[in-house]
Design a protein around this motif. Structure first.
Motif, PDB file in Angstrom:
ATOM      1  N   ALA A  82       6.849   7.217 -23.460  1.00 41.40           N
ATOM      2  CA  ALA A  82       7.275   7.880 -22.230  1.00 41.40           C
ATOM      3  C   ALA A  82       6.206   7.733 -21.147  1.00 41.40           C
ATOM      4  CB  ALA A  82       7.565   9.357 -22.499  1.00 41.40           C
ATOM      5  N   ARG A  83       4.942   7.926 -21.526  1.00 41.43           N
ATOM      6  CA  ARG A  83       3.854   7.760 -20.547  1.00 41.43           C
ATOM      7  C   ARG A  83       3.809   6.337 -20.019  1.00 41.43           C
ATOM      8  NH1 ARG A  83       1.044  10.368 -24.492  1.00 41.43           N
ATOM      9  NH2 ARG A  83       0.916  12.596 -24.154  1.00 41.43           N
ATOM     10  N   LEU A  84       3.983   5.362 -20.916  1.00 42.66           N
ATOM     11  CA  LEU A  84       3.978   3.959 -20.509  1.00 42.66           C
ATOM     12  C   LEU A  84       5.117   3.671 -19.534  1.00 42.66           C
ATOM     13  CD1 LEU A  84       2.754   1.138 -20.817  1.00 42.66           C
ATOM     14  CD2 LEU A  84       4.260   0.808 -22.769  1.00 42.66           C
ATOM     15  N   ASP A  85       6.302   4.182 -19.837  1.00 42.19           N
ATOM     16  CA  ASP A  85       7.452   3.996 -18.944  1.00 42.19           C
ATOM     17  C   ASP A  85       7.189   4.631 -17.583  1.00 42.19           C
ATOM     18  OD1 ASP A  85       8.731   2.675 -20.995  1.00 42.19           O
ATOM     19  OD2 ASP A  85       9.936   4.414 -21.585  1.00 42.19           O
ATOM     20  N   CYS A  86       6.595   5.819 -17.587  1.00 44.97           N
ATOM     21  CA  CYS A  86       6.294   6.500 -16.323  1.00 44.97           C
ATOM     22  C   CYS A  86       5.218   5.765 -15.533  1.00 44.97           C
ATOM     23  CB  CYS A  86       5.880   7.944 -16.595  1.00 44.97           C
ATOM     24  SG  CYS A  86       7.236   8.977 -17.180  1.00 44.97           S
ATOM     25  N   LEU A  87       4.236   5.201 -16.237  1.00 43.72           N
ATOM     26  CA  LEU A  87       3.200   4.416 -15.566  1.00 43.72           C
ATOM     27  C   LEU A  87       3.807   3.182 -14.916  1.00 43.72           C
ATOM     28  CD1 LEU A  87       0.285   3.735 -14.848  1.00 43.72           C
ATOM     29  CD2 LEU A  87       0.061   2.691 -17.117  1.00 43.72           C
ATOM     30  N   ARG A  88       4.697   2.510 -15.635  1.00 42.73           N
ATOM     31  CA  ARG A  88       5.372   1.339 -15.061  1.00 42.73           C
ATOM     32  C   ARG A  88       6.161   1.727 -13.819  1.00 42.73           C
ATOM     33  NH1 ARG A  88       7.239  -1.101 -20.776  1.00 42.73           N
ATOM     34  NH2 ARG A  88       5.369  -2.336 -21.165  1.00 42.73           N
ATOM     35  N   GLN A  89       6.829   2.871 -13.881  1.00 46.21           N
ATOM     36  CA  GLN A  89       7.601   3.341 -12.734  1.00 46.21           C
ATOM     37  C   GLN A  89       6.679   3.619 -11.546  1.00 46.21           C
ATOM     38  OE1 GLN A  89       9.852   6.859 -13.648  1.00 46.21           O
ATOM     39  NE2 GLN A  89      10.689   7.033 -11.604  1.00 46.21           N
ATOM     40  N   ALA A  90       5.539   4.255 -11.792  1.00 47.46           N
ATOM     41  CA  ALA A  90       4.584   4.550 -10.716  1.00 47.46           C
ATOM     42  C   ALA A  90       4.021   3.264 -10.123  1.00 47.46           C
ATOM     43  CB  ALA A  90       3.458   5.433 -11.249  1.00 47.46           C
TER      44      ALA A  90
ATOM     45  N   ASP B 217       5.562   0.322 -10.072  1.00 47.68           N
ATOM     46  CA  ASP B 217       6.652  -0.283  -9.294  1.00 47.68           C
ATOM     47  C   ASP B 217       6.811   0.386  -7.941  1.00 47.68           C
ATOM     48  OD1 ASP B 217       7.148  -2.049 -11.338  1.00 47.68           O
ATOM     49  OD2 ASP B 217       8.873  -0.937 -12.142  1.00 47.68           O
ATOM     50  N   GLN B 218       6.578   1.699  -7.904  1.00 42.61           N
ATOM     51  CA  GLN B 218       6.704   2.449  -6.650  1.00 42.61           C
ATOM     52  C   GLN B 218       5.425   2.401  -5.822  1.00 42.61           C
ATOM     53  OE1 GLN B 218       7.882   6.365  -7.935  1.00 42.61           O
ATOM     54  NE2 GLN B 218       9.950   5.705  -8.425  1.00 42.61           N
ATOM     55  N   LYS B 219       4.414   1.705  -6.342  1.00 41.08           N
ATOM     56  CA  LYS B 219       3.132   1.530  -5.660  1.00 41.08           C
ATOM     57  C   LYS B 219       2.430   2.859  -5.382  1.00 41.08           C
ATOM     58  CE  LYS B 219       4.027  -3.003  -4.058  1.00 41.08           C
ATOM     59  NZ  LYS B 219       4.085  -3.624  -5.341  1.00 41.08           N
ATOM     60  N   VAL B 220       2.525   3.786  -6.335  1.00 39.50           N
ATOM     61  CA  VAL B 220       1.841   5.075  -6.240  1.00 39.50           C
ATOM     62  C   VAL B 220       0.434   4.878  -6.780  1.00 39.50           C
ATOM     63  CG1 VAL B 220       1.864   7.488  -6.988  1.00 39.50           C
ATOM     64  CG2 VAL B 220       4.013   6.283  -6.598  1.00 39.50           C
ATOM     65  N   VAL B 221      -0.590   5.366  -6.050  1.00 42.75           N
ATOM     66  CA  VAL B 221      -1.978   5.149  -6.457  1.00 42.75           C
ATOM     67  C   VAL B 221      -2.757   6.464  -6.438  1.00 42.75           C
ATOM     68  CG1 VAL B 221      -2.089   2.749  -5.688  1.00 42.75           C
ATOM     69  CG2 VAL B 221      -2.634   4.564  -4.095  1.00 42.75           C
ATOM     70  N   GLY B 222      -3.922   6.426  -7.077  1.00 44.92           N
ATOM     71  CA  GLY B 222      -4.860   7.538  -7.037  1.00 44.92           C
ATOM     72  C   GLY B 222      -4.354   8.791  -7.728  1.00 44.92           C
ATOM     73  N   GLU B 223      -4.703   9.926  -7.144  1.00 44.21           N
ATOM     74  CA  GLU B 223      -4.326  11.229  -7.706  1.00 44.21           C
ATOM     75  C   GLU B 223      -2.820  11.421  -7.696  1.00 44.21           C
ATOM     76  OE1 GLU B 223      -5.347  14.439  -9.814  1.00 44.21           O
ATOM     77  OE2 GLU B 223      -6.794  13.007  -9.011  1.00 44.21           O
ATOM     78  N   ALA B 224      -2.150  10.832  -6.724  1.00 43.66           N
ATOM     79  CA  ALA B 224      -0.687  10.929  -6.662  1.00 43.66           C
ATOM     80  C   ALA B 224      -0.060  10.250  -7.884  1.00 43.66           C
ATOM     81  CB  ALA B 224      -0.162  10.300  -5.384  1.00 43.66           C
TER      82      ALA B 224
ATOM     83  N   LYS C 266      -1.436   9.994 -10.903  1.00 44.58           N
ATOM     84  CA  LYS C 266      -1.660  10.867 -12.049  1.00 44.58           C
ATOM     85  C   LYS C 266      -0.651  12.018 -12.048  1.00 44.58           C
ATOM     86  CE  LYS C 266      -5.943  11.759 -13.339  1.00 44.58           C
ATOM     87  NZ  LYS C 266      -7.294  12.344 -13.406  1.00 44.58           N
ATOM     88  N   SER C 267      -0.425  12.602 -10.889  1.00 45.55           N
ATOM     89  CA  SER C 267       0.543  13.695 -10.769  1.00 45.55           C
ATOM     90  C   SER C 267       1.963  13.211 -11.037  1.00 45.55           C
ATOM     91  CB  SER C 267       0.471  14.319  -9.375  1.00 45.55           C
ATOM     92  OG  SER C 267      -0.801  14.859  -9.149  1.00 45.55           O
ATOM     93  N   ALA C 268       2.291  12.045 -10.541  1.00 46.47           N
ATOM     94  CA  ALA C 268       3.637  11.497 -10.730  1.00 46.47           C
ATOM     95  C   ALA C 268       3.910  11.221 -12.207  1.00 46.47           C
ATOM     96  CB  ALA C 268       3.798  10.216  -9.917  1.00 46.47           C
ATOM     97  N   ILE C 269       2.918  10.709 -12.912  1.00 47.17           N
ATOM     98  CA  ILE C 269       3.099  10.425 -14.337  1.00 47.17           C
ATOM     99  C   ILE C 269       3.279  11.711 -15.118  1.00 47.17           C
ATOM    100  CG2 ILE C 269       1.955   9.505 -16.406  1.00 47.17           C
ATOM    101  CD1 ILE C 269       0.732   7.358 -14.540  1.00 47.17           C
ATOM    102  N   LYS C 270       2.470  12.725 -14.814  1.00 46.13           N
ATOM    103  CA  LYS C 270       2.597  14.011 -15.497  1.00 46.13           C
ATOM    104  C   LYS C 270       3.963  14.629 -15.238  1.00 46.13           C
ATOM    105  CE  LYS C 270      -2.282  15.220 -15.676  1.00 46.13           C
ATOM    106  NZ  LYS C 270      -3.302  16.155 -15.179  1.00 46.13           N
ATOM    107  N   ALA C 271       4.417  14.546 -14.007  1.00 47.16           N
ATOM    108  CA  ALA C 271       5.724  15.107 -13.669  1.00 47.16           C
ATOM    109  C   ALA C 271       6.840  14.314 -14.333  1.00 47.16           C
ATOM    110  CB  ALA C 271       5.912  15.114 -12.156  1.00 47.16           C
TER     111      ALA C 271
END
Length: 100
Positions: A68-76, A78-85, A87-92
């Protein structure tokens, strides 16, 4: 023993991807912050390990949450989310506060 766990992982991936692909309306882009997603991935992992007990349950839960974490990381990514955002996006996305 690897075949059943691979089948569980493949089935879980289908359960995770299907709702995402079923969405027909795009998310509104009014806010730069990411919107929290319901904890469906963690709940999905709990549901798939419900019939197991002991070490088998712990092992499968760890594998499921790692996927699940790997899938969320891939999604982040793809969406070009970086930094603290990111980390928050993956946790959410995973549905956990990171403490397991």
């Amino acid at each position: 023993m690897k075949l059943p766990s691979a089948a569980v992982a493949a089935g879980l991936a289908c359960l995770i991807v299907a709702p995402v692909l079923a969405q027909t309306t795009p998310a509104p882009a009014t806010s730069a912050a990411t919107v929290p997603v319901p904890a469906t991935r963690r709940v999905g992992c709990l549901a798939t390990t419900q019939s197991l007990k002991g070490q088998d349950k712990r092992d499968q839960m760890q594998l499921c949450m790692a996927q699940a974490r790997l899938d969320c990381l891939r999604q982040a990514i793809d969406q070009k989310v970086v930094g603290e955002a990111r980390k928050s996006a993956i946790k959410a996305c995973v549905g956990t506060d990171g403490a397991e």
